[in-house]
Write a protein that holds these residues in place. Structure first.
Motif, mmCIF file in Angstrom:
data_model
loop_
_atom_site.group_PDB
_atom_site.id
_atom_site.type_symbol
_atom_site.label_atom_id
_atom_site.label_comp_id
_atom_site.label_asym_id
_atom_site.label_seq_id
_atom_site.Cartn_x
_atom_site.Cartn_y
_atom_site.Cartn_z
ATOM 1 N N SER A 67 -5.277 -0.833 -2.344
ATOM 2 C CA SER A 67 -4.140 -1.477 -1.698
ATOM 3 C C SER A 67 -4.555 -1.938 -0.302
ATOM 4 O O SER A 67 -5.528 -1.422 0.271
ATOM 5 C CB SER A 67 -2.973 -0.495 -1.580
ATOM 6 O OG SER A 67 -3.288 0.517 -0.628
ATOM 7 N N PRO A 68 -3.856 -2.916 0.267
ATOM 8 C CA PRO A 68 -4.191 -3.354 1.632
ATOM 9 C C PRO A 68 -4.174 -2.207 2.634
ATOM 10 O O PRO A 68 -5.003 -2.147 3.535
ATOM 11 C CB PRO A 68 -3.099 -4.386 1.933
ATOM 12 C CG PRO A 68 -2.707 -4.925 0.592
ATOM 13 C CD PRO A 68 -2.804 -3.754 -0.337
ATOM 14 N N GLU A 69 -3.229 -1.290 2.467
ATOM 15 C CA GLU A 69 -3.143 -0.147 3.388
ATOM 16 C C GLU A 69 -4.377 0.747 3.251
ATOM 17 O O GLU A 69 -4.955 1.200 4.255
ATOM 18 C CB GLU A 69 -1.886 0.662 3.113
ATOM 19 C CG GLU A 69 -1.725 1.867 4.049
ATOM 20 C CD GLU A 69 -0.494 2.693 3.730
ATOM 21 O OE1 GLU A 69 -0.268 3.686 4.438
ATOM 22 O OE2 GLU A 69 0.226 2.339 2.771
ATOM 23 N N GLU A 70 -4.806 1.021 2.017
ATOM 24 C CA GLU A 70 -5.982 1.858 1.800
ATOM 25 C C GLU A 70 -7.241 1.182 2.331
ATOM 26 O O GLU A 70 -8.100 1.838 2.940
ATOM 27 C CB GLU A 70 -6.133 2.159 0.300
ATOM 28 C CG GLU A 70 -5.085 3.104 -0.250
ATOM 29 C CD GLU A 70 -5.167 3.243 -1.747
ATOM 30 O OE1 GLU A 70 -4.839 4.326 -2.256
ATOM 31 O OE2 GLU A 70 -5.566 2.264 -2.431
ATOM 32 N N THR A 71 -7.335 -0.127 2.107
ATOM 33 C CA THR A 71 -8.486 -0.868 2.607
ATOM 34 C C THR A 71 -8.569 -0.794 4.128
ATOM 35 O O THR A 71 -9.645 -0.587 4.703
ATOM 36 C CB THR A 71 -8.396 -2.344 2.160
ATOM 37 O OG1 THR A 71 -8.386 -2.406 0.726
ATOM 38 C CG2 THR A 71 -9.577 -3.135 2.691
ATOM 39 N N THR A 72 -7.438 -0.945 4.777
ATOM 40 C CA THR A 72 -7.399 -0.877 6.241
ATOM 41 C C THR A 72 -7.789 0.510 6.737
ATOM 42 O O THR A 72 -8.558 0.648 7.700
ATOM 43 C CB THR A 72 -5.993 -1.230 6.752
ATOM 44 O OG1 THR A 72 -5.669 -2.564 6.348
ATOM 45 C CG2 THR A 72 -5.930 -1.130 8.265
ATOM 46 N N ARG A 73 -7.289 1.541 6.076
ATOM 47 C CA ARG A 73 -7.596 2.904 6.506
ATOM 48 C C ARG A 73 -9.086 3.215 6.343
ATOM 49 O O ARG A 73 -9.699 3.831 7.220
ATOM 50 C CB ARG A 73 -6.755 3.898 5.705
ATOM 51 C CG ARG A 73 -5.280 3.896 6.096
ATOM 52 C CD ARG A 73 -4.524 4.989 5.381
ATOM 53 N NE ARG A 73 -3.149 5.097 5.858
ATOM 54 C CZ ARG A 73 -2.286 6.016 5.457
ATOM 55 N NH1 ARG A 73 -2.668 6.934 4.563
ATOM 56 N NH2 ARG A 73 -1.063 6.055 5.938
ATOM 57 N N ALA A 124 -11.481 1.044 6.372
ATOM 58 C CA ALA A 124 -12.200 0.243 7.374
ATOM 59 C C ALA A 124 -12.188 0.944 8.726
ATOM 60 O O ALA A 124 -13.202 0.938 9.453
ATOM 61 C CB ALA A 124 -11.584 -1.146 7.489
ATOM 62 N N LEU A 125 -11.086 1.569 9.075
ATOM 63 C CA LEU A 125 -11.007 2.301 10.335
ATOM 64 C C LEU A 125 -11.923 3.519 10.320
ATOM 65 O O LEU A 125 -12.565 3.844 11.329
ATOM 66 C CB LEU A 125 -9.558 2.734 10.596
ATOM 67 C CG LEU A 125 -8.578 1.607 10.930
ATOM 68 C CD1 LEU A 125 -7.150 2.144 10.989
ATOM 69 C CD2 LEU A 125 -8.943 0.947 12.257
ATOM 70 N N GLN A 169 -14.661 3.794 8.516
ATOM 71 C CA GLN A 169 -16.017 3.265 8.606
ATOM 72 C C GLN A 169 -16.372 2.935 10.059
ATOM 73 O O GLN A 169 -17.501 3.155 10.498
ATOM 74 C CB GLN A 169 -16.157 2.023 7.724
ATOM 75 C CG GLN A 169 -17.585 1.505 7.637
ATOM 76 C CD GLN A 169 -17.743 0.476 6.540
ATOM 77 O OE1 GLN A 169 -16.784 0.144 5.831
ATOM 78 N NE2 GLN A 169 -18.944 -0.035 6.368
ATOM 79 N N GLN A 170 -15.410 2.424 10.801
ATOM 80 C CA GLN A 170 -15.639 2.131 12.209
ATOM 81 C C GLN A 170 -15.905 3.409 13.008
ATOM 82 O O GLN A 170 -16.746 3.429 13.907
ATOM 83 C CB GLN A 170 -14.435 1.390 12.787
ATOM 84 C CG GLN A 170 -14.583 0.975 14.248
ATOM 85 C CD GLN A 170 -15.727 -0.002 14.464
ATOM 86 O OE1 GLN A 170 -16.055 -0.791 13.573
ATOM 87 N NE2 GLN A 170 -16.346 0.054 15.631
ATOM 88 N N HIS A 186 -9.960 12.168 8.978
ATOM 89 C CA HIS A 186 -9.108 11.082 8.501
ATOM 90 C C HIS A 186 -9.237 10.904 6.983
ATOM 91 O O HIS A 186 -8.251 10.563 6.313
ATOM 92 C CB HIS A 186 -9.465 9.788 9.222
ATOM 93 C CG HIS A 186 -8.830 9.676 10.578
ATOM 94 N ND1 HIS A 186 -7.583 9.128 10.780
ATOM 95 C CD2 HIS A 186 -9.268 10.058 11.800
ATOM 96 C CE1 HIS A 186 -7.273 9.183 12.061
ATOM 97 N NE2 HIS A 186 -8.283 9.741 12.706
#
Length: 229
Positions: free
Chosen positions: A46-52, A54-55, A57-58, A71
């Motif tokens: 989901s877009p939310e999972e992808t964003t989380r 990515a954070l 990974q950062q 996290h």
């Protein structure tokens, strides 16, 4: 700051790990190459999972593996990509055996190339160059345009005394990612080690290395040459 951290880590490895790694390699029998699996597509998130993710990974890129693990526990995303990030975080927090278990489970998944890289890094850190070369070669075969894998493979080749193949990997890495500072440092270091001063300094100017960086690379060359039997 991240590139400086990577550079100093590489400096420590070069000055302290090289002799032991080469000694371990000399008594290890050559093993057959790893058969890589065909590239697979990971399941959509989901877009939310992808964003989380990515954070997270950062966070790993910024040198915060403990925070990344926290996290990951919080978001509870069930995917190969999340498990890969967990393995990276465990490896970076000094829990290589736990990371290795996850990497091995992911070796036939949609993130197999990155899993092979993780296994290669663990083997290299443990002084097993033959195993590291096998895994990093498999990673490179699976993800041939991934510049970080090319750089890691080149580094282990350099440790093993295979300078010509190492040079090819470093050149490939910097051509794939011209701003990738770590590969630039490794390339210049290898040229210094080979005594090709003119070419090393030409590449240093091309990459925009400052005088302090060049002097540090020269010192590392001297230290590694003294440590090599």
């Amino acid at each position: 700051m991240r590139s400086i951290t990577l550079f100093m880590t590489f400096a420590w490895l070069c000055m302290h790990s090289l002799p032991n790694a080469m000694a371990a390699d000399s008594i290890t029998k050559a093993a057959p190459p790893i058969k890589t699996v065909a590239d697979k597509a990971c399941a959509d998130l989901s877009p939310e999972e992808t964003t989380r993710l990515a954070l997270i990974q950062q966070m790993l890129a910024e040198g915060k593996p403990h925070a990344a693990l926290a996290h990951l526990d919080a978001v509870k995303v069930k995917s190969e990509r999340a498990e890969l990030l967990r393995a990276h975080a465990l490896r970076q927090t000094g829990r290589a055996p736990q990371a290795q278990v996850i990497y091995e489970q992911l070796a036939s998944s949609c993130v197999s190339g990155h899993a092979y890289r993780g296994l290669g890094l663990i083997a290299s850190q443990g002084g097993n160059l033959q195993e590291a070369l096998r895994y990093l070669k498999a990673a490179s075969n699976t993800l041939p345009t991934e510049h970080t894998i090319r750089n890691d493979y080149g580094y282990v080749l350099m440790q093993a005394g295979q300078n010509d193949p190492a040079l090819h990997e470093f050149l490939t890495a910097v051509e794939l990612a011209p701003d990738y500072r770590q590969a630039a440092h490794n390339l210049v270091l290898l040229l210094y080690k080979q005594g090709d001063i003119a070419k090393a300094e030409a590449f240093s100017r091309q990459f925009g290395l400052v005088e302090d960086e060049m002097q540090q690379l020269k010192k590392m060359t001297q230290a590694s040459n003294k440590a090599t039997p």
